[in-house]
Design a protein around this motif. Structure first.
Motif, PDB file in Angstrom:
ATOM      1  N   ILE A 575      43.455  -7.611 -16.027  1.00 51.51           N
ATOM      2  CA  ILE A 575      44.069  -6.281 -16.026  1.00 51.51           C
ATOM      3  C   ILE A 575      44.250  -5.790 -17.454  1.00 51.51           C
ATOM      4  N   SER A 576      44.612  -6.699 -18.355  1.00 49.14           N
ATOM      5  CA  SER A 576      44.727  -6.328 -19.766  1.00 49.14           C
ATOM      6  C   SER A 576      43.388  -5.854 -20.312  1.00 49.14           C
ATOM      7  N   LEU A 577      42.296  -6.541 -19.918  1.00 46.63           N
ATOM      8  CA  LEU A 577      40.971  -6.113 -20.348  1.00 46.63           C
ATOM      9  C   LEU A 577      40.625  -4.737 -19.787  1.00 46.63           C
ATOM     10  N   LEU A 578      40.998  -4.506 -18.539  1.00 44.91           N
ATOM     11  CA  LEU A 578      40.735  -3.202 -17.926  1.00 44.91           C
ATOM     12  C   LEU A 578      41.470  -2.100 -18.672  1.00 44.91           C
ATOM     13  N   VAL A 579      42.725  -2.363 -18.992  1.00 48.04           N
ATOM     14  CA  VAL A 579      43.500  -1.388 -19.765  1.00 48.04           C
ATOM     15  C   VAL A 579      42.862  -1.160 -21.127  1.00 48.04           C
ATOM     16  N   GLY A 580      42.389  -2.252 -21.754  1.00 51.50           N
ATOM     17  CA  GLY A 580      41.708  -2.114 -23.029  1.00 51.50           C
ATOM     18  C   GLY A 580      40.452  -1.272 -22.917  1.00 51.50           C
ATOM     19  N   GLY A 581      39.711  -1.429 -21.813  1.00 57.96           N
ATOM     20  CA  GLY A 581      38.516  -0.611 -21.593  1.00 57.96           C
ATOM     21  C   GLY A 581      38.846   0.863 -21.441  1.00 57.96           C
ATOM     22  N   ILE A 582      39.926   1.147 -20.725  1.00 59.16           N
ATOM     23  CA  ILE A 582      40.353   2.542 -20.586  1.00 59.16           C
ATOM     24  C   ILE A 582      40.741   3.102 -21.949  1.00 59.16           C
ATOM     25  N   GLY A 583      41.368   2.257 -22.763  1.00 55.76           N
ATOM     26  CA  GLY A 583      41.713   2.690 -24.117  1.00 55.76           C
ATOM     27  C   GLY A 583      40.476   3.028 -24.931  1.00 55.76           C
ATOM     28  N   ILE A 584      39.421   2.203 -24.783  1.00 49.25           N
ATOM     29  CA  ILE A 584      38.169   2.488 -25.485  1.00 49.25           C
ATOM     30  C   ILE A 584      37.608   3.834 -25.048  1.00 49.25           C
ATOM     31  N   MET A 585      37.618   4.081 -23.741  1.00 51.14           N
ATOM     32  CA  MET A 585      37.077   5.341 -23.244  1.00 51.14           C
ATOM     33  C   MET A 585      37.868   6.527 -23.787  1.00 51.14           C
ATOM     34  N   ASN A 586      39.191   6.414 -23.782  1.00 47.96           N
ATOM     35  CA  ASN A 586      40.016   7.523 -24.266  1.00 47.96           C
ATOM     36  C   ASN A 586      39.762   7.798 -25.746  1.00 47.96           C
ATOM     37  N   ILE A 587      39.716   6.725 -26.546  1.00 50.63           N
ATOM     38  CA  ILE A 587      39.513   6.916 -27.981  1.00 50.63           C
ATOM     39  C   ILE A 587      38.119   7.466 -28.257  1.00 50.63           C
ATOM     40  N   LEU A 588      37.114   6.999 -27.502  1.00 49.36           N
ATOM     41  CA  LEU A 588      35.769   7.517 -27.701  1.00 49.36           C
ATOM     42  C   LEU A 588      35.666   8.979 -27.273  1.00 49.36           C
ATOM     43  N   LEU A 589      36.392   9.357 -26.234  1.00 44.01           N
ATOM     44  CA  LEU A 589      36.399  10.767 -25.833  1.00 44.01           C
ATOM     45  C   LEU A 589      37.002  11.628 -26.935  1.00 44.01           C
ATOM     46  N   SER A 610      18.894  11.173 -26.146  1.00 49.03           N
ATOM     47  CA  SER A 610      18.890   9.719 -25.895  1.00 49.03           C
ATOM     48  C   SER A 610      19.355   8.956 -27.137  1.00 49.03           C
ATOM     49  N   HIS A 611      19.038   9.482 -28.332  1.00 49.92           N
ATOM     50  CA  HIS A 611      19.516   8.844 -29.554  1.00 49.92           C
ATOM     51  C   HIS A 611      21.040   8.882 -29.618  1.00 49.92           C
ATOM     52  N   VAL A 612      21.590  10.066 -29.367  1.00 48.59           N
ATOM     53  CA  VAL A 612      23.047  10.228 -29.429  1.00 48.59           C
ATOM     54  C   VAL A 612      23.717   9.373 -28.362  1.00 48.59           C
ATOM     55  N   LEU A 613      23.164   9.386 -27.139  1.00 43.12           N
ATOM     56  CA  LEU A 613      23.718   8.581 -26.046  1.00 43.12           C
ATOM     57  C   LEU A 613      23.721   7.102 -26.423  1.00 43.12           C
ATOM     58  N   PHE A 614      22.585   6.608 -26.891  1.00 40.20           N
ATOM     59  CA  PHE A 614      22.477   5.186 -27.200  1.00 40.20           C
ATOM     60  C   PHE A 614      23.334   4.818 -28.404  1.00 40.20           C
ATOM     61  N   TYR A 674      30.465   7.102 -20.301  1.00 42.30           N
ATOM     62  CA  TYR A 674      30.860   8.496 -20.056  1.00 42.30           C
ATOM     63  C   TYR A 674      31.054   9.274 -21.361  1.00 42.30           C
ATOM     64  N   PRO A 675      31.807   8.727 -22.353  1.00 40.25           N
ATOM     65  CA  PRO A 675      31.900   9.460 -23.624  1.00 40.25           C
ATOM     66  C   PRO A 675      30.536   9.639 -24.295  1.00 40.25           C
ATOM     67  N   ALA A 676      29.677   8.613 -24.203  1.00 32.35           N
ATOM     68  CA  ALA A 676      28.355   8.727 -24.824  1.00 32.35           C
ATOM     69  C   ALA A 676      27.525   9.802 -24.134  1.00 32.35           C
ATOM     70  N   ARG A 677      27.608   9.844 -22.818  1.00 29.38           N
ATOM     71  CA  ARG A 677      26.856  10.860 -22.072  1.00 29.38           C
ATOM     72  C   ARG A 677      27.386  12.250 -22.379  1.00 29.38           C
ATOM     73  N   ARG A 678      28.689  12.347 -22.539  1.00 30.60           N
ATOM     74  CA  ARG A 678      29.283  13.641 -22.879  1.00 30.60           C
ATOM     75  C   ARG A 678      28.832  14.100 -24.265  1.00 30.60           C
ATOM     76  N   ALA A 679      28.747  13.160 -25.202  1.00 32.01           N
ATOM     77  CA  ALA A 679      28.279  13.504 -26.546  1.00 32.01           C
ATOM     78  C   ALA A 679      26.830  13.958 -26.513  1.00 32.01           C
ATOM     79  N   ALA A 680      26.015  13.250 -25.724  1.00 29.32           N
ATOM     80  CA  ALA A 680      24.592  13.576 -25.670  1.00 29.32           C
ATOM     81  C   ALA A 680      24.325  14.902 -24.980  1.00 29.32           C
ATOM     82  N   SER A 681      25.230  15.353 -24.139  1.00 27.53           N
ATOM     83  CA  SER A 681      25.014  16.599 -23.383  1.00 27.53           C
ATOM     84  C   SER A 681      25.436  17.843 -24.159  1.00 27.53           C
ATOM     85  N   LEU A 682      25.969  17.667 -25.376  1.00 32.64           N
ATOM     86  CA  LEU A 682      26.406  18.823 -26.154  1.00 32.64           C
ATOM     87  C   LEU A 682      25.218  19.693 -26.549  1.00 32.64           C
ATOM     88  N   ASN A 683      25.443  20.998 -26.548  1.00 32.00           N
ATOM     89  CA  ASN A 683      24.431  21.933 -27.010  1.00 32.00           C
ATOM     90  C   ASN A 683      24.425  21.936 -28.536  1.00 32.00           C
TER      91      ASN A 683
END
Length: 691
Positions: A575-589, A610-614, A674-683
């Motif tokens: 559960i601590s790892l899961l919370v840490g993963g959510i933290g990563i997603m929030n900070i990356l967003l 694809s470059h930005v996503l990867f 998800y944050p990477a995909r959001r970054a790659a979808s920017l105009n």
């Protein structure tokens, strides 16, 4: 000037925007032809459509209608990767606000396009050459904040030229510069055009800047108003810069190895530039993995400790206790006193073939004194074979003998805890006389340490004395005993091979049976039960007044409990790892939002989606792995410290270590996508305009 072939052809180009209920016609039917090697200035007031036209020519935007032919190819029908390849290989951008990456050296800024075109191969020497061409060889380590406006613009020009483009697009390149610096920049453009044959399209609203061009196009309300040549600034006969032989539709096919290299280098640079944010991102994974490693190690260490303690009793051992099996919080069985006797032990030894040896013990708490020191401990009166049956070692001195028990000798064996509390460090207890309930006893041996028992008691806080000595001289008789010699042959006669002295009449707190093997424990219990049932003859309807515990069953139960405990701790750590993963997603967003303009710059200089996503996904995975590795190291250290403090064995689970590493990487992929995909979808245009 020699007639050059068209490189850009625009026919009826339109670009309309919808702002609420209002349609904005940024371009409304533009026709334009630009030849190779030309230096063209596009002028107009704000809102005339000149910047929109440049964005369409630079493949940063798509037209609403009309055609745009680049080198004879209609780019409006190309896919996003092909448009990105054009920006990388055919077109270089110079922006009014420079658009350099902050906290990044001039050398790294200039080399950035090479990461998206060639995976960063030979990036450093080529970037140095480009900076030297701009007169900035001594400034390659400086960050943008350490450079003047003119120097920043020359860095931007060097970046635009690094991939040897055929076309240079400059959007208000002197808008933020003073007049002297503006002149220097325009002289640089003219030199590139005349000496290197570079096609330059300059967007400006200043007539004195447009005067440097060989051709000036004026726009108003999204249309071309005038298109005039300036003979005085005509280009020379220097051959125009020609593109590579690779067709536009086949540009930008990067090898897989170069693609991975690009992502790793770009991600590592981004992580290093944002150390605090990266550290906070890793923190959640660090805590989760450290908790997982520590908790699994603690759980398995505790399980190993309990198992070792039970194993120290012997897996082929069974203990006979007074009273029936506990039920409903009370122990059944008729009578309130123990009915186990040494005669019962003698009978079991004689009548149970599966019992290899049997010992008995009586116990009570009492105070022990020596040289002004006193300590309350457990006094155990034991049969001579008790130490052997219990797998207890003698580390100094000797064991208790049949003669000691027969004569009621005043001798004792000390446990390690009692020794530490009665004697000084380095003092030899062997031969010392101690007082047990004011009865002098001589120490003849020291017991090896057994540690804490599975029931939480200290097994080393004990003193062992002969059973008869305890019954007659120290603890008192456990039950009335006859002073007459028993004529029953079971009680009299020569000593048994199990070490039981013939004249034994007292009660015992417990009997310890050692089966012939671990597999024979069950049979030994059945045989002993039959013997005791026959001897004690409980009343009809009443349970037996004794209970036999199989230590092997206790070991299995302890192991099962330990496994459940370990799984529970692992679940909490997960559960601590899961919370840490959510933290990563929030900070990356948040990072995507903060770096929106940076993403636009990367796309403008040739990065594909694809470059930005990867790249963003690689950043997430690298930070997760780094946090995971640090968490593994800290978890191992913490587990070792806890094991040292509580005295448990240090048990490291390879599965937990590998699982923690793999899970940390998986968390980076899952929560970073998800944050990477959001970054790659920017105009690209919207990202460049983001403040």
């Amino acid at each position: 000037m020699t007639e050059q072939s068209p490189v850009i052809r625009v026919e009826g180009l339109k670009r309309h925007y919808q702002l609420g209920d209002t349609e904005v016609r940024a371009l409304d039917g533009v026709d334009l032809v630009i030849s190779r090697g030309e230096f063209v200035a596009i002028m107009g007031s704000s809102g005339s459509g000149k910047s929109t036209l440049m964005n369409l020519i630079g493949c940063l935007d798509r037209p609403t209608a009309g055609r745009y032919l680049l080198e004879g190819v209609d780019v409006a029908g190309l896919a996003e990767p092909e448009l990105a390849a054009i920006r990388s290989h055919r077109i270089g951008f110079v922006f009014q606000s420079f658009n350099l990456l902050a906290r990044t050296s001039a050398l790294e800024n200039v080399s950035l396009p090479l990461f998206y075109s060639e995976g960063g191969r030979d990036a450093t020497p080529r970037a140095r050459a480009a900076l030297a061409l701009m007169g900035l060889a001594e400034r390659e380590r400086n960050q943008p904040s350490q450079l003047s406006g003119g120097q920043q613009q020359r860095v931007a020009i060097a970046r635009a030229l690094i991939n040897d483009p055929a076309i240079l697009l400059a959007d208000e390149p002197t808008g933020n510069l003073d007049s002297q610096t503006s002149t220097e920049i325009m002289e640089t453009f003219r030199r590139l055009n005349r000496e290197h044959g570079l096609t330059i399209i300059l967007v400006t609203h200043e007539p004195d800047m447009a005067a440097w061009a060989s051709r000036v196009i004026t726009m108003r309300d999204g249309r071309v108003l005038t298109d005039e040549a300036q003979p005085d600034n005509a280009t020379t006969d220097q051959p125009a810069r020609m593109p590579t032989q690779v067709p536009i539709t086949r540009l930008g096919r990067m090898e897989p190895g170069s693609f991975v290299r690009m992502a790793l280098l770009a991600s590592l640079r981004a992580i290093v530039r944002n150390k605090m944010r990266s550290a906070l991102t890793m923190l959640g994974i660090f805590i989760g993995v450290a908790a997982l490693i520590t908790m699994v190690a603690v759980g398995q260490g505790a399980n190993a400790s309990v198992t070792a303690q039970i194993a120290s009793l012997g897996t082929n051992l069974a203990i006979v206790m007074p009273g029936a099996t506990t039920s409903g919080g009370a122990r059944g069985g008729y009578g309130s006193a123990s009915t186990l006797t040494v005669a019962d032990a003698r009978a079991i030894a004689a009548e149970a073939p599966s019992v290899a040896d049997i010992a008995y013990m009586n116990r009570a708490s009492a105070q022990v004194q020596f040289a002004g020191q006193n300590w309350t401990t457990v006094i155990q009166g034991i049969s001579p074979n008790f130490v052997t049956v219990r797998n207890w070692t003698i580390v100094a001195g000797r064991a208790l003998t049949l003669e000691d028990d027969a004569s009621g000798a005043r001798v004792a064996l000390l446990g390690e805890t009692l020794r530490k509390n009665l004697f000084l460090e380095g003092q030899d207890p062997i031969g010392a006389t101690i007082l047990i309930k004011n009865v002098p006893m001589q120490v003849v041996g020291l017991l090896g340490s057994k540690g804490q028992s599975s029931f939480g008691s200290d097994q080393d806080d004990v003193i062992l004395i002969p059973f008869n000595t305890a019954e007659r001289k120290v603890l008192g008789a456990a039950a009335p005993s006859s002073t007459k010699t028993n004529t029953n042959p079971i009680f009299n006669g020569p000593p048994s091979p199990f070490g039981i002295q013939p004249r034994l009449t007292g009660l015992a707190n417990s009997l310890y049976m050692q089966a012939t093997s671990a597999e024979a424990v069950g049979r030994a219990i059945e045989e002993a039960t039959a013997v005791l049932h026959q001897r004690h003859r409980p009343a009809p309807g009443q349970p037996d007044d004794f209970n036999i515990r199989n230590m092997g069953d206790l070991a299995q139960a302890a192991e099962s409990t330990g496994q459940i405990f370990t799984l529970l701790l692992s679940a909490v750590a997960s559960i601590s790892l899961l919370v840490g993963g959510i933290g990563i997603m929030n900070i990356l967003l948040v990072s995507v939002t903060e770096r929106t303009r940076e993403i636009g710059i990367r796309m403008a200089i040739g990065a594909r989606r694809s470059h930005v996503l990867f790249q963003f996904l690689t950043e997430a995975v690298l930070m997760s792995i780094a946090g995971g590795v640090a968490g593994i190291a800290f978890g191992l250290l913490l587990a070792a410290i806890i094991a040292q403090l509580v005295g448990w064995p240090l048990v490291i689970s390879p599965l937990a270590v590998v699982g923690g590493f793999v899970f940390s990487a998986a968390v980076g992929v899952f929560f970073g996508f998800y944050p990477a995909r959001r970054a790659a979808s920017l105009n690209p245009i919207e990202a460049l305009r983001y403040e």
